[in-house]
Design a protein around this motif. Structure first.
Motif, PDB file in Angstrom:
ATOM      1  N   SER A 150      14.877  19.855   2.356  1.00 19.57           N
ATOM      2  CA  SER A 150      14.379  18.812   1.310  1.00 19.57           C
ATOM      3  C   SER A 150      13.163  18.136   1.830  1.00 19.57           C
ATOM      4  O   SER A 150      12.709  18.259   2.838  1.00 19.57           O
ATOM      5  CB  SER A 150      15.643  17.609   1.371  1.00 19.57           C
ATOM      6  N   ILE A 151      12.324  17.681   0.614  1.00 21.35           N
ATOM      7  CA  ILE A 151      11.168  16.860   0.824  1.00 21.35           C
ATOM      8  C   ILE A 151      11.527  15.518   0.194  1.00 21.35           C
ATOM      9  O   ILE A 151      11.883  15.405  -0.885  1.00 21.35           O
ATOM     10  CB  ILE A 151      10.041  17.884  -0.222  1.00 21.35           C
ATOM     11  N   THR A 152      10.803  15.001   0.959  1.00 20.52           N
ATOM     12  CA  THR A 152      10.667  13.450   0.591  1.00 20.52           C
ATOM     13  C   THR A 152       9.268  12.855   0.211  1.00 20.52           C
ATOM     14  O   THR A 152       8.472  13.161   1.237  1.00 20.52           O
ATOM     15  CB  THR A 152      11.451  12.434   1.477  1.00 20.52           C
ATOM     16  N   PHE A 153       8.974  12.376  -0.807  1.00 19.13           N
ATOM     17  CA  PHE A 153       7.431  12.130  -1.139  1.00 19.13           C
ATOM     18  C   PHE A 153       7.360  10.435  -0.993  1.00 19.13           C
ATOM     19  O   PHE A 153       8.346   9.895  -1.257  1.00 19.13           O
ATOM     20  CB  PHE A 153       7.196  12.610  -2.483  1.00 19.13           C
ATOM     21  N   GLY A 194      -6.474  22.564  -7.409  1.00 24.25           N
ATOM     22  CA  GLY A 194      -6.420  22.898  -6.059  1.00 24.25           C
ATOM     23  C   GLY A 194      -7.095  21.918  -5.014  1.00 24.25           C
ATOM     24  O   GLY A 194      -7.459  22.560  -3.840  1.00 24.25           O
ATOM     25  N   VAL A 195      -7.003  20.689  -5.209  1.00 19.89           N
ATOM     26  CA  VAL A 195      -7.321  19.901  -4.290  1.00 19.89           C
ATOM     27  C   VAL A 195      -6.336  19.447  -3.200  1.00 19.89           C
ATOM     28  O   VAL A 195      -4.982  19.034  -3.641  1.00 19.89           O
ATOM     29  CB  VAL A 195      -7.908  18.429  -4.785  1.00 19.89           C
ATOM     30  N   TYR A 196      -6.465  19.952  -1.965  1.00 19.26           N
ATOM     31  CA  TYR A 196      -5.300  19.715  -0.795  1.00 19.26           C
ATOM     32  C   TYR A 196      -4.907  18.270  -0.764  1.00 19.26           C
ATOM     33  O   TYR A 196      -6.051  17.767  -0.487  1.00 19.26           O
ATOM     34  CB  TYR A 196      -5.868  20.464   0.551  1.00 19.26           C
ATOM     35  N   VAL A 197      -3.807  17.837  -0.496  1.00 17.45           N
ATOM     36  CA  VAL A 197      -3.580  16.499  -0.284  1.00 17.45           C
ATOM     37  C   VAL A 197      -2.639  16.351   0.994  1.00 17.45           C
ATOM     38  O   VAL A 197      -3.164  15.454   1.855  1.00 17.45           O
ATOM     39  CB  VAL A 197      -2.323  16.036  -1.638  1.00 17.45           C
ATOM     40  N   ASP A 198      -1.489  17.174   1.170  1.00 19.38           N
ATOM     41  CA  ASP A 198      -0.800  17.030   2.417  1.00 19.38           C
ATOM     42  C   ASP A 198       0.101  18.218   2.628  1.00 19.38           C
ATOM     43  O   ASP A 198       0.157  19.128   1.828  1.00 19.38           O
ATOM     44  CB  ASP A 198       0.066  15.807   2.230  1.00 19.38           C
ATOM     45  N   MET A 228       0.702  -1.262   0.026  1.00 17.61           N
ATOM     46  CA  MET A 228       0.081   0.145  -0.197  1.00 17.61           C
ATOM     47  C   MET A 228       0.918   1.188  -0.096  1.00 17.61           C
ATOM     48  O   MET A 228       1.844   1.282   0.812  1.00 17.61           O
ATOM     49  CB  MET A 228      -0.801  -0.048   1.284  1.00 17.61           C
ATOM     50  N   ALA A 229       0.417   2.260  -0.620  1.00 21.07           N
ATOM     51  CA  ALA A 229       1.057   3.517  -0.755  1.00 21.07           C
ATOM     52  C   ALA A 229       0.123   4.714  -1.076  1.00 21.07           C
ATOM     53  O   ALA A 229      -0.923   4.293  -1.628  1.00 21.07           O
ATOM     54  CB  ALA A 229       2.314   3.340  -1.738  1.00 21.07           C
ATOM     55  N   VAL A 230       0.280   5.698  -0.535  1.00 14.18           N
ATOM     56  CA  VAL A 230      -0.465   6.946  -0.871  1.00 14.18           C
ATOM     57  C   VAL A 230       0.383   8.026  -1.291  1.00 14.18           C
ATOM     58  O   VAL A 230       1.369   8.354  -0.801  1.00 14.18           O
ATOM     59  CB  VAL A 230      -1.246   7.372   0.569  1.00 14.18           C
ATOM     60  N   VAL A 231      -0.523   8.854  -2.013  1.00 16.13           N
ATOM     61  CA  VAL A 231       0.309  10.066  -2.524  1.00 16.13           C
ATOM     62  C   VAL A 231       0.285  10.989  -1.194  1.00 16.13           C
ATOM     63  O   VAL A 231      -0.478  11.313  -0.413  1.00 16.13           O
ATOM     64  CB  VAL A 231      -0.805  10.847  -3.614  1.00 16.13           C
ATOM     65  N   GLY A 232       1.704  11.720  -1.045  1.00  9.63           N
ATOM     66  CA  GLY A 232       1.876  12.401   0.100  1.00  9.63           C
ATOM     67  C   GLY A 232       3.095  12.895   0.361  1.00  9.63           C
ATOM     68  O   GLY A 232       4.252  12.366  -0.311  1.00  9.63           O
ATOM     69  N   ILE A 233       3.602  13.755   1.137  1.00 12.48           N
ATOM     70  CA  ILE A 233       4.872  13.992   1.458  1.00 12.48           C
ATOM     71  C   ILE A 233       5.339  13.137   2.709  1.00 12.48           C
ATOM     72  O   ILE A 233       4.682  12.975   3.662  1.00 12.48           O
ATOM     73  CB  ILE A 233       4.940  15.517   1.919  1.00 12.48           C
ATOM     74  N   GLN A 234       6.384  12.449   2.640  1.00 13.10           N
ATOM     75  CA  GLN A 234       6.871  11.435   3.637  1.00 13.10           C
ATOM     76  C   GLN A 234       7.645  12.032   4.529  1.00 13.10           C
ATOM     77  O   GLN A 234       7.520  11.835   5.897  1.00 13.10           O
ATOM     78  CB  GLN A 234       7.644  10.236   2.691  1.00 13.10           C
ATOM     79  N   SER A 235       8.262  13.030   4.565  1.00 15.27           N
ATOM     80  CA  SER A 235       9.102  13.655   5.434  1.00 15.27           C
ATOM     81  C   SER A 235       9.813  15.001   4.770  1.00 15.27           C
ATOM     82  O   SER A 235       9.985  14.935   3.675  1.00 15.27           O
ATOM     83  CB  SER A 235      10.153  12.888   5.873  1.00 15.27           C
ATOM     84  N   VAL A 236      10.169  15.816   5.479  1.00 13.85           N
ATOM     85  CA  VAL A 236      10.893  17.149   5.406  1.00 13.85           C
ATOM     86  C   VAL A 236      12.258  17.124   6.351  1.00 13.85           C
ATOM     87  O   VAL A 236      12.113  17.092   7.439  1.00 13.85           O
ATOM     88  CB  VAL A 236       9.966  18.501   5.543  1.00 13.85           C
ATOM     89  N   ALA A 259       2.009   4.885  -7.726  1.00 12.90           N
ATOM     90  CA  ALA A 259       2.088   4.754  -9.274  1.00 12.90           C
ATOM     91  C   ALA A 259       1.004   5.645  -9.596  1.00 12.90           C
ATOM     92  O   ALA A 259       0.701   5.887 -10.918  1.00 12.90           O
ATOM     93  CB  ALA A 259       1.698   3.507  -9.257  1.00 12.90           C
ATOM     94  N   SER A 260       0.503   6.647  -8.999  1.00 15.50           N
ATOM     95  CA  SER A 260      -0.517   7.609  -9.417  1.00 15.50           C
ATOM     96  C   SER A 260      -0.197   8.528 -10.419  1.00 15.50           C
ATOM     97  O   SER A 260       0.901   8.953 -10.550  1.00 15.50           O
ATOM     98  CB  SER A 260      -1.048   8.600  -8.105  1.00 15.50           C
TER      99      SER A 260
END
Length: 349
Positions: A62-65, A156-160, A25-33, A69-70
């Motif tokens: 830095s940003i890690t996502f 403009g759909v907010y994700v994370d 499972m994985a989701v679209v989003g920011i994993q860590s900063v 597969a989206s």
């Protein structure tokens, strides 16, 4: 026994399938900063963010996502605020980039964002006085700031989102002792106040900071803290002679540690003495000299040149490699004002 074994096999298989399903499972989003904790800077250059023109490849964050597969298009909205108002903001290209190719499992440093994702960032019109300071100096003033990084789908759909907090504490380095005074070998205890790091104590024979005394591992003194007892340096110094000391160190900036040097402070060294001699200029002397300098600059150049030194502090006056008194410098300034002495060039150090 056979039934029991079959039951265990089924349970183990189910656990294996469940575990595999979770890992898949994985989701679209920011994993860590990065950085995750409150970071302290002595100097923060706005250009070092890499979101405005003129910056270099300096790693501020830095940003890690998450891996996903989206193929849906996404973009970033980034703001820098001081807790009460937004100072800088903008978006990467609003048409967005496909998540699986431009975001999935990637690490983007601050200076990668514009190159990889496009877009535009600018200093916010509501930044007020802070905006003028940034435009004039290029640096953020003292305070606590937050960088907010938001991930949106195109449309403009907010994700994370994730935030980075940092604090700016300007450097200071103030010599305490000995400053413009005589001092004996027994009382030679250098003291200063500062928040810089990796400090070193340097001693010179020249009031401009030239002719440093170098003596193997004895001078300069490295890795000093807030003071250094210098009585052991007596064999390197000459009785009844003037010397100048200075602290070197490093400050933390958005482009790495930077070497800085504190003011030169004078002392008159005696092997032994029962009296103290005050050196240098009094505050009143410095004020009068500054007033005369401003008048002369207005006459020789213009008011803008005179105004440019209004925030300077006079340390000492040096003529032909020797420190001069108030009377000597005032006589020279009077000669310049009365056209008895011509000035070929003017510069300040």
């Amino acid at each position: 026994m056979k039934n029991i074994k079959r039951g265990l096999f089924i349970i183990v298989s189910l656990l294996f399938i469940f575990s595999s399903f979770s890992l898949g499972m994985a989701v679209v989003g920011i994993q860590s900063v990065w950085p995750t904790a409150l970071t302290t800077y002595n100097r923060f250059l706005a250009a070092d963010l890499g979101l405005l023109p003129g910056g270099k490849d300096n790693k501020v964050f830095s940003i890690t996502f998450n891996a996903d597969a989206s193929v849906t298009a996404h973009y970033l909205h980034i703001e820098v605020s001081d807790g009460s108002k937004v100072l800088l903001s903008g978006n990467t290209a609003l048409t967005g980039k496909q998540y699986d190719t431009e975001f999935s499992g990637r690490i983007l440093y601050n200076y990668d964002i514009l190159d990889e994702l496009g877009g535009k960032f600018s200093i916010a019109s509501g930044a007020g006085k802070v905006k003028h300071k940034i435009m004039a100096t290029g640096v953020l003033p003292e305070g606590t700031y937050t960088i907010t990084i938001q991930l949106y789908q195109s449309g403009g759909v907010y994700v994370d989102e994730e935030t980075i907090n940092f604090i700016i504490i300007p450097p200071y380095l103030q010599p305490v002792y000995p400053v413009d005074t005589s001092v004996t070998k027994a009382a030679l205890n250098f003291k200063w106040l500062t928040n810089i790091t990796n400090k070193e104590l340097h001693i010179f024979t020249d009031p401009r900071g030239n002719n440093e005394i170098l003596a193997g591992n004895r001078l300069p003194i490295r890795n000093v803290s807030r003071s250094y007892r210098g009585s052991g340096l007596g064999s390197l110094l000459t009785d009844a002679t003037s010397y100048y000391w200075q602290i070197y160190g490093h400050i933390s900036t958005t482009h790495g540690d930077e070497l800085v040097k504190g003011p030169l402070s004078a002392f008159l060294y005696f092997e032994d003495a029962s009296y103290v001699i005050d050196l240098g200029l009094s505050d009143k002397d410095k004020e009068q000299i500054m007033d005369e300098l401003i008048i002369i600059l207005e006459e020789l150049i213009n008011k803008r040149a005179a105004k440019s030194i209004s925030t300077y502090d006079i340390d000492r006056i040096v003529l032909d490699n020797s420190v001069v008194t108030r009377e000597e410098i005032m006589a020279i300034l009077l000669a310049i004002k009365s056209k008895q002495l011509n000035v070929n060039s003017v510069y300040f150090r």
